[in-house]
Design a protein around this motif. Structure first.
Motif, PDB file in Angstrom:
ATOM      1  N   ILE A 131      37.177  38.536  29.568  1.00  0.00           N
ATOM      2  CA  ILE A 131      37.270  37.852  30.868  1.00  0.00           C
ATOM      3  C   ILE A 131      38.046  36.551  30.654  1.00  0.00           C
ATOM      4  O   ILE A 131      37.554  35.671  29.942  1.00  0.00           O
ATOM      5  CB  ILE A 131      35.884  37.548  31.450  1.00  0.00           C
ATOM      6  CG1 ILE A 131      35.098  38.846  31.702  1.00  0.00           C
ATOM      7  CG2 ILE A 131      36.005  36.751  32.745  1.00  0.00           C
ATOM      8  CD1 ILE A 131      33.695  38.624  32.259  1.00  0.00           C
ATOM      9  N   PRO A 132      39.243  36.406  31.241  1.00  0.00           N
ATOM     10  CA  PRO A 132      39.967  37.393  32.058  1.00  0.00           C
ATOM     11  C   PRO A 132      40.509  38.536  31.204  1.00  0.00           C
ATOM     12  O   PRO A 132      40.615  38.417  29.984  1.00  0.00           O
ATOM     13  CB  PRO A 132      41.091  36.580  32.675  1.00  0.00           C
ATOM     14  CG  PRO A 132      41.329  35.461  31.716  1.00  0.00           C
ATOM     15  CD  PRO A 132      39.986  35.135  31.122  1.00  0.00           C
ATOM     16  N   GLY A 133      40.846  39.629  31.884  1.00  0.00           N
ATOM     17  CA  GLY A 133      41.352  40.815  31.217  1.00  0.00           C
ATOM     18  C   GLY A 133      41.939  41.761  32.247  1.00  0.00           C
ATOM     19  O   GLY A 133      42.268  41.353  33.368  1.00  0.00           O
ATOM     20  N   PRO A 134      42.072  43.045  31.905  1.00  0.00           N
ATOM     21  CA  PRO A 134      42.766  43.988  32.796  1.00  0.00           C
ATOM     22  C   PRO A 134      42.149  44.116  34.182  1.00  0.00           C
ATOM     23  O   PRO A 134      42.863  44.124  35.187  1.00  0.00           O
ATOM     24  CB  PRO A 134      42.681  45.310  32.022  1.00  0.00           C
ATOM     25  CG  PRO A 134      42.512  44.926  30.605  1.00  0.00           C
ATOM     26  CD  PRO A 134      41.714  43.660  30.605  1.00  0.00           C
ATOM     27  N   SER A 135      40.823  44.229  34.263  1.00  0.00           N
ATOM     28  CA  SER A 135      40.218  44.417  35.578  1.00  0.00           C
ATOM     29  C   SER A 135      40.302  43.143  36.417  1.00  0.00           C
ATOM     30  O   SER A 135      40.495  43.201  37.636  1.00  0.00           O
ATOM     31  CB  SER A 135      38.763  44.875  35.457  1.00  0.00           C
ATOM     32  OG  SER A 135      37.945  43.875  34.879  1.00  0.00           O
ATOM     33  N   VAL A 136      40.166  41.984  35.771  1.00  0.00           N
ATOM     34  CA  VAL A 136      40.330  40.721  36.512  1.00  0.00           C
ATOM     35  C   VAL A 136      41.732  40.648  37.110  1.00  0.00           C
ATOM     36  O   VAL A 136      41.909  40.257  38.267  1.00  0.00           O
ATOM     37  CB  VAL A 136      40.051  39.510  35.605  1.00  0.00           C
ATOM     38  CG1 VAL A 136      40.507  38.213  36.269  1.00  0.00           C
ATOM     39  CG2 VAL A 136      38.568  39.428  35.265  1.00  0.00           C
ATOM     40  N   SER A 137      42.743  41.069  36.354  1.00  0.00           N
ATOM     41  CA  SER A 137      44.115  41.055  36.865  1.00  0.00           C
ATOM     42  C   SER A 137      44.280  41.995  38.048  1.00  0.00           C
ATOM     43  O   SER A 137      44.919  41.649  39.053  1.00  0.00           O
ATOM     44  CB  SER A 137      45.094  41.445  35.748  1.00  0.00           C
ATOM     45  OG  SER A 137      45.076  40.504  34.700  1.00  0.00           O
ATOM     46  N   ALA A 138      43.681  43.192  37.945  1.00  0.00           N
ATOM     47  CA  ALA A 138      43.801  44.168  39.026  1.00  0.00           C
ATOM     48  C   ALA A 138      43.093  43.694  40.289  1.00  0.00           C
ATOM     49  O   ALA A 138      43.628  43.807  41.406  1.00  0.00           O
ATOM     50  CB  ALA A 138      43.241  45.513  38.575  1.00  0.00           C
ATOM     51  N   ILE A 139      41.877  43.174  40.127  1.00  0.00           N
ATOM     52  CA  ILE A 139      41.129  42.673  41.282  1.00  0.00           C
ATOM     53  C   ILE A 139      41.814  41.455  41.875  1.00  0.00           C
ATOM     54  O   ILE A 139      41.886  41.276  43.101  1.00  0.00           O
ATOM     55  CB  ILE A 139      39.684  42.341  40.883  1.00  0.00           C
ATOM     56  CG1 ILE A 139      38.928  43.611  40.475  1.00  0.00           C
ATOM     57  CG2 ILE A 139      38.962  41.629  42.012  1.00  0.00           C
ATOM     58  CD1 ILE A 139      38.590  44.544  41.603  1.00  0.00           C
ATOM     59  N   SER A 140      42.359  40.598  41.023  1.00  0.00           N
ATOM     60  CA  SER A 140      43.039  39.400  41.499  1.00  0.00           C
ATOM     61  C   SER A 140      44.220  39.757  42.396  1.00  0.00           C
ATOM     62  O   SER A 140      44.472  39.085  43.404  1.00  0.00           O
ATOM     63  CB  SER A 140      43.506  38.556  40.315  1.00  0.00           C
ATOM     64  OG  SER A 140      44.168  37.386  40.751  1.00  0.00           O
ATOM     65  N   ALA A 141      44.949  40.811  42.052  1.00  0.00           N
ATOM     66  CA  ALA A 141      46.089  41.223  42.872  1.00  0.00           C
ATOM     67  C   ALA A 141      45.645  41.599  44.280  1.00  0.00           C
ATOM     68  O   ALA A 141      46.325  41.280  45.268  1.00  0.00           O
ATOM     69  CB  ALA A 141      46.796  42.407  42.211  1.00  0.00           C
ATOM     70  N   VAL A 142      44.497  42.250  44.385  1.00  0.00           N
ATOM     71  CA  VAL A 142      43.959  42.601  45.703  1.00  0.00           C
ATOM     72  C   VAL A 142      43.500  41.346  46.442  1.00  0.00           C
ATOM     73  O   VAL A 142      43.688  41.216  47.651  1.00  0.00           O
ATOM     74  CB  VAL A 142      42.799  43.604  45.549  1.00  0.00           C
ATOM     75  CG1 VAL A 142      42.197  43.950  46.898  1.00  0.00           C
ATOM     76  CG2 VAL A 142      43.273  44.868  44.840  1.00  0.00           C
ATOM     77  N   CYS A 143      42.908  40.416  45.706  1.00  0.00           N
ATOM     78  CA  CYS A 143      42.467  39.157  46.321  1.00  0.00           C
ATOM     79  C   CYS A 143      43.645  38.368  46.873  1.00  0.00           C
ATOM     80  O   CYS A 143      43.552  37.762  47.944  1.00  0.00           O
ATOM     81  CB  CYS A 143      41.701  38.318  45.302  1.00  0.00           C
ATOM     82  SG  CYS A 143      40.113  39.022  44.800  1.00  0.00           S
ATOM     83  N   VAL A 144      44.751  38.347  46.142  1.00  0.00           N
ATOM     84  CA  VAL A 144      45.960  37.678  46.623  1.00  0.00           C
ATOM     85  C   VAL A 144      46.449  38.332  47.908  1.00  0.00           C
ATOM     86  O   VAL A 144      46.787  37.658  48.897  1.00  0.00           O
ATOM     87  CB  VAL A 144      47.067  37.721  45.547  1.00  0.00           C
ATOM     88  CG1 VAL A 144      48.393  37.246  46.127  1.00  0.00           C
ATOM     89  CG2 VAL A 144      46.680  36.868  44.349  1.00  0.00           C
TER      90      VAL A 144
END
Length: 281
Positions: A62-75
């Motif tokens: 954390i952060p890592g791959p899933s944080v990056s993927a979820i962050s893109a949706v949050c943006v």
């Protein structure tokens, strides 16, 4: 702020599939007006692993791959997401939460109290202090499942100014009384909003009971799910209500403040070390 608690099933060891379904639910919750979307404990990985070696390949930094993927949706949608996962830190594995928003990782939490159950039989004890994070004016604290049975956890975050405490959980059948009573109690005793977000389904013979619930600062149920079905619960958070700890039922006759009325000088026993043996450890 409108929040959404997502009760759903997950598949053990299917990180890509679980992540894809979570992203679909974020979109659905956003369409329902939610600014904060909360998923259950170990949503990314599943829970009933038989060993640490079996679970280790599915743990992430954390952060890592899933944080990056979820962050893109949050943006894309301007939302925040809390979800459960297994965190890898060197050789250690933690049952953890990530809080992600449009600017990426906001904060994380490692489960402090571990039952002898599922992956918690093998993970490390959380080693970071309780914390409260400000997301667009709402102060949020995080616990995981068994943590909710320890009033000290919620009280620490209430004293830090939490307006909302979220409890992603994986409640088995034995936890039905926690689901029925604990969520309301934690909200009432701390005068905060409290959201318990559970999963459903059966994993390696272990059934999970759902019964997710969001409660208001008076301990009243705002929204609740049944024990068997997917559901998205919504509730509107009014920070002024959570921050008004001085409750006046009748001026000069019946007034309480569960924060100001504490007597911490009388509570020393709570923090004294003990010599009891933890089950299974």
């Amino acid at each position: 702020m409108r929040i959404a608690a997502v009760q759903m099933d997950f598949t053990l060891a299917d990180v890509p599939g679980n992540l894809a379904r979570m992203i679909e639910k974020v979109r659905e919750a956003h369409a329902g007006g939610a600014k904060l979307v909360v998923f259950p404990e170990c949503a990314l990985t599943g829970y009933v692993f038989d060993s640490l070696d079996e679970a280790r390949p599915y743990a992430e930094t954390i952060p890592g791959p899933s944080v990056s993927a979820i962050s893109a949706v949050c943006v894309e949608m301007g939302v925040y997401v809390v979800y459960g996962m297994l965190e890898r830190d060197g050789d250690r594995i933690f049952n953890a939460l990530a809080l992600v928003g449009p600017k990426g990782l906001v904060g994380s939490y490692r489960k402090v109290h571990l039952p002898y159950l599922g992956i918690d039989r093998f993970t490390d004890f959380g080693d970071q202090p309780f914390a409260v994070y400000d997301i667009e004016g709402v102060k949020i604290g995080m616990n995981i499942c068994y943590d909710g049975g320890f009033p000290e956890s919620g009280r620490c975050m209430a004293l830090m100014g939490a307006d909302l405490i979220v409890l992603p959980t994986n409640w088995p059948a034995s936890a039905v009384t926690a689901a029925d009573y604990m969520t309301n109690t934690r909200a009432l005793e701390n005068t905060v909003y409290y959201a318990a977000v559970d999963r459903i389904g059966v994993e390696r013979g272990v059934p999970f009971i759902g019964k997710s619930r969001i409660c208001d600062p008076l301990g009243r149920t705002m929204s609740a799910a049944d024990h068997a079905n997917d559901a998205i619960l919504y509730a509107d958070i009014d920070v002024a209500r959570a921050r008004n700890k001085h409750l006046v039922r009748e001026a000069g006759v019946n007034e309480v403040n569960r924060i100001a009325d504490r007597r911490p000088e009388m509570y020393g026993t709570i923090v004294e070390p003990h010599s009891l043996k933890r089950p299974g450890r």
